[in-house]
Design an enzyme around this catalytic site. Sequence first.
Site, PDB file in Angstrom:
ATOM      1  N   GLY A  20     -12.827  -4.139   0.217  1.00 31.72           N
ATOM      2  CA  GLY A  20     -14.224  -3.697   0.261  1.00 31.72           C
ATOM      3  C   GLY A  20     -14.564  -2.715  -0.854  1.00 31.72           C
ATOM      4  O   GLY A  20     -15.611  -2.818  -1.486  1.00 31.72           O
ATOM      5  N   GLY A  40      -9.367  -9.036  -0.537  1.00 28.29           N
ATOM      6  CA  GLY A  40      -8.213  -9.222   0.341  1.00 28.29           C
ATOM      7  C   GLY A  40      -7.597 -10.606   0.309  1.00 28.29           C
ATOM      8  O   GLY A  40      -6.390 -10.762   0.140  1.00 28.29           O
ATOM      9  N   LYS A  90     -18.776 -16.969   1.741  1.00 26.20           N
ATOM     10  CA  LYS A  90     -20.239 -16.968   1.815  1.00 26.20           C
ATOM     11  C   LYS A  90     -20.946 -16.366   0.604  1.00 26.20           C
ATOM     12  O   LYS A  90     -20.497 -15.380   0.039  1.00 26.20           O
ATOM     13  CB  LYS A  90     -20.677 -16.179   3.045  1.00 26.20           C
ATOM     14  CG  LYS A  90     -20.278 -16.853   4.335  1.00 26.20           C
ATOM     15  CD  LYS A  90     -20.677 -15.984   5.499  1.00 26.20           C
ATOM     16  CE  LYS A  90     -20.445 -16.712   6.808  1.00 26.20           C
ATOM     17  NZ  LYS A  90     -20.637 -15.784   7.934  1.00 26.20           N
ATOM     18  N   ARG A 114       0.822  -1.218   0.000  1.00 21.11           N
ATOM     19  CA  ARG A 114       0.000   0.000   0.000  1.00 21.11           C
ATOM     20  C   ARG A 114       0.856   1.268   0.000  1.00 21.11           C
ATOM     21  O   ARG A 114       0.447   2.272  -0.585  1.00 21.11           O
ATOM     22  CB  ARG A 114      -0.957  -0.025   1.178  1.00 21.11           C
ATOM     23  CG  ARG A 114      -2.073  -1.011   0.912  1.00 21.11           C
ATOM     24  CD  ARG A 114      -3.052  -1.076   2.016  1.00 21.11           C
ATOM     25  NE  ARG A 114      -4.273  -1.717   1.525  1.00 21.11           N
ATOM     26  CZ  ARG A 114      -5.238  -2.185   2.313  1.00 21.11           C
ATOM     27  NH1 ARG A 114      -5.133  -2.079   3.606  1.00 21.11           N
ATOM     28  NH2 ARG A 114      -6.306  -2.735   1.790  1.00 21.11           N
TER      29      ARG A 114
HETATM   30  P1  ADP Z   1     -11.849 -12.201  -0.538  1.00 20.88           P
HETATM   31  O1  ADP Z   1     -11.194 -11.598   0.678  1.00 20.88           O
HETATM   32  O2  ADP Z   1     -10.853 -12.515  -1.605  1.00 20.88           O
HETATM   33  O3  ADP Z   1     -13.012 -11.400  -1.029  1.00 20.88           O
HETATM   34  P2  ADP Z   1     -13.487 -13.923   1.079  1.00 20.88           P
HETATM   35  O4  ADP Z   1     -13.175 -13.092   2.271  1.00 20.88           O
HETATM   36  O5  ADP Z   1     -14.861 -13.914   0.549  1.00 20.88           O
HETATM   37  O6  ADP Z   1     -12.438 -13.635  -0.094  1.00 20.88           O
HETATM   38  O7  ADP Z   1     -13.202 -15.463   1.436  1.00 20.88           O
HETATM   39  C1  ADP Z   1     -11.957 -15.929   1.819  1.00 20.88           C
HETATM   40  C2  ADP Z   1     -12.087 -17.064   2.789  1.00 20.88           C
HETATM   41  O8  ADP Z   1     -12.925 -18.096   2.286  1.00 20.88           O
HETATM   42  C3  ADP Z   1     -10.753 -17.711   3.069  1.00 20.88           C
HETATM   43  O9  ADP Z   1     -10.397 -17.467   4.409  1.00 20.88           O
HETATM   44  C4  ADP Z   1     -11.004 -19.195   2.803  1.00 20.88           C
HETATM   45  O10 ADP Z   1     -10.415 -20.050   3.761  1.00 20.88           O
HETATM   46  C5  ADP Z   1     -12.498 -19.276   2.865  1.00 20.88           C
HETATM   47  N1  ADP Z   1     -12.999 -20.465   2.150  1.00 20.88           N
HETATM   48  C6  ADP Z   1     -12.788 -20.813   0.878  1.00 20.88           C
HETATM   49  N2  ADP Z   1     -13.339 -22.019   0.612  1.00 20.88           N
HETATM   50  C7  ADP Z   1     -13.902 -22.444   1.745  1.00 20.88           C
HETATM   51  C8  ADP Z   1     -14.622 -23.623   2.126  1.00 20.88           C
HETATM   52  N3  ADP Z   1     -14.840 -24.598   1.256  1.00 20.88           N
HETATM   53  N4  ADP Z   1     -15.062 -23.732   3.395  1.00 20.88           N
HETATM   54  C9  ADP Z   1     -14.809 -22.731   4.278  1.00 20.88           C
HETATM   55  N5  ADP Z   1     -14.163 -21.595   3.991  1.00 20.88           N
HETATM   56  C10 ADP Z   1     -13.717 -21.454   2.745  1.00 20.88           C
HETATM   57 MG    MG Z   2     -11.769 -11.613   2.731  1.00 21.71          MG
END
Ligand code: ADP
Ligand code: MG
Length: 397
Positions: A377, A354, A200, A38
């Site tokens: 975000g 992230g 999710k 950053r």
């Molecule tokens: P980003 O930060 O890239 O937007 P998210 O915060 O939505 O991504 O999700 C990241 C998290 O999702 C990671 O910590 C990962 O461990 C979790 N994750 C991925 N696949 C699974 C799964 N099958 N079951 C539980 N958690 C999961």
């Molecule tokens: Mg995340």
Amino acid sequence: MAFTKKTVRDIDVAGKRVLMRVDFNVPLKDGVVTDDTRVRAAIPTIQYLKEHNAGIVLMSHLGRPKGDGPEPELSLRPAADKLAELTGYDVKFVDDTYGEKAAEAVAAVKPGDILVLENVRFLKAEKKNEPEVAERLASYGDVFVLDAFGTAHRAQGSVVGPAAHIPAVAGFLLEKEVDTLTSIFAEPERPFVAIVGGSKVSSKIGVLDHLIDSADTLVIGGGMAYTFFLAKGYKTVGTSLQEPDWIERAAEMLRKAEERGCKILLPVDNVVTDHFGEDAEGEVVASDSIPEDRMGMDIGPKTVELYCEAVKAAKTVFWNGPMGVFEIEQFSKGTEAVARAIAASDCTSIIGGGDSVAAINKFGLADKMSWISTGGGASMELVEGKALPGVEALLDA
Ligand code: ADP
Ligand code: MG
């Protein structure tokens, strides 16, 4: 949609004092910056301002202070030191933000000088954008520059406040982020393949909704896939992450995609285990027959093949959200394979979020991507098609 706001290029900054909101929200360990991404991202604008003879006052938040006063472990001093180290510039720091000490340090800033103020969030009123915060900060500059893309989606004092009092324009990072993350959805080179994973459905619903409108193929992985399996009518997903309240919305997504001609790819096999942990052992099962006592941790090998084929065919790829629990070695294979497929392709590749960015960095593939967003975000809100308050507050071009 191109960037529609004024930038530092559009105003005269010579001899002026420029107040600039950067995103120096860096991870620290024992007072040392452990990831300087950053700080590096803010350098082009800082360099431009310095070369154009502006006096520069930088401000940022760092971490989550309580807002009741200074918290030494969340001081911005290490970030200021990092900036000095990376640029070779003389960077001054003052351990005050809104008081007399800060005002005096600002008054001493001459053209070409760089001063970093203390963490803007040591005062509660900043987050609430209270008028006295905006006025105080605005008094520090003739011009306001917003380059903190990572907080541009928050209507907080140091992000939107000064724009109400002094001319406000964008820095180069903000411009590039907004331009990149909006133009790919407006005019992507096709086929446009969007890959969404992470934990999710509920946290990505806006993203999925918007992507269905513009992508040719939407690839779904990660924890959210299991709710989609239930939406497709699979009887059980075992103990996998699932959101019963979101099954109907997921089903709606599938119908909408069909109507729009957006092809949805869901896993056909998964790596499952009996408990969540570093020592968990994985086995591969078909997605429609996950045993009752097993939880899905990653996409399986057949799915990896399918997803890599989709990536190969793409001219544009947008990726957000890991394909599995990539933090645990034995469940990181799906995420790594998809990341490598994107890296090997000469498509335009844009990565947001992230954890997705952390995964790409972990695999050492960052320099193979066209653009990696510095804002989690904020990038998601752009992808959802929302306007960012920080950007809205700037002068129109
Ligand atoms: P980003 O930060 O890239 O937007 P998210 O915060 O939505 O991504 O999700 C990241 C998290 O999702 C990671 O910590 C990962 O461990 C979790 N994750 C991925 N696949 C699974 C799964 N099958 N079951 C539980 N958690 C999961
Ligand atoms: Mg995340």
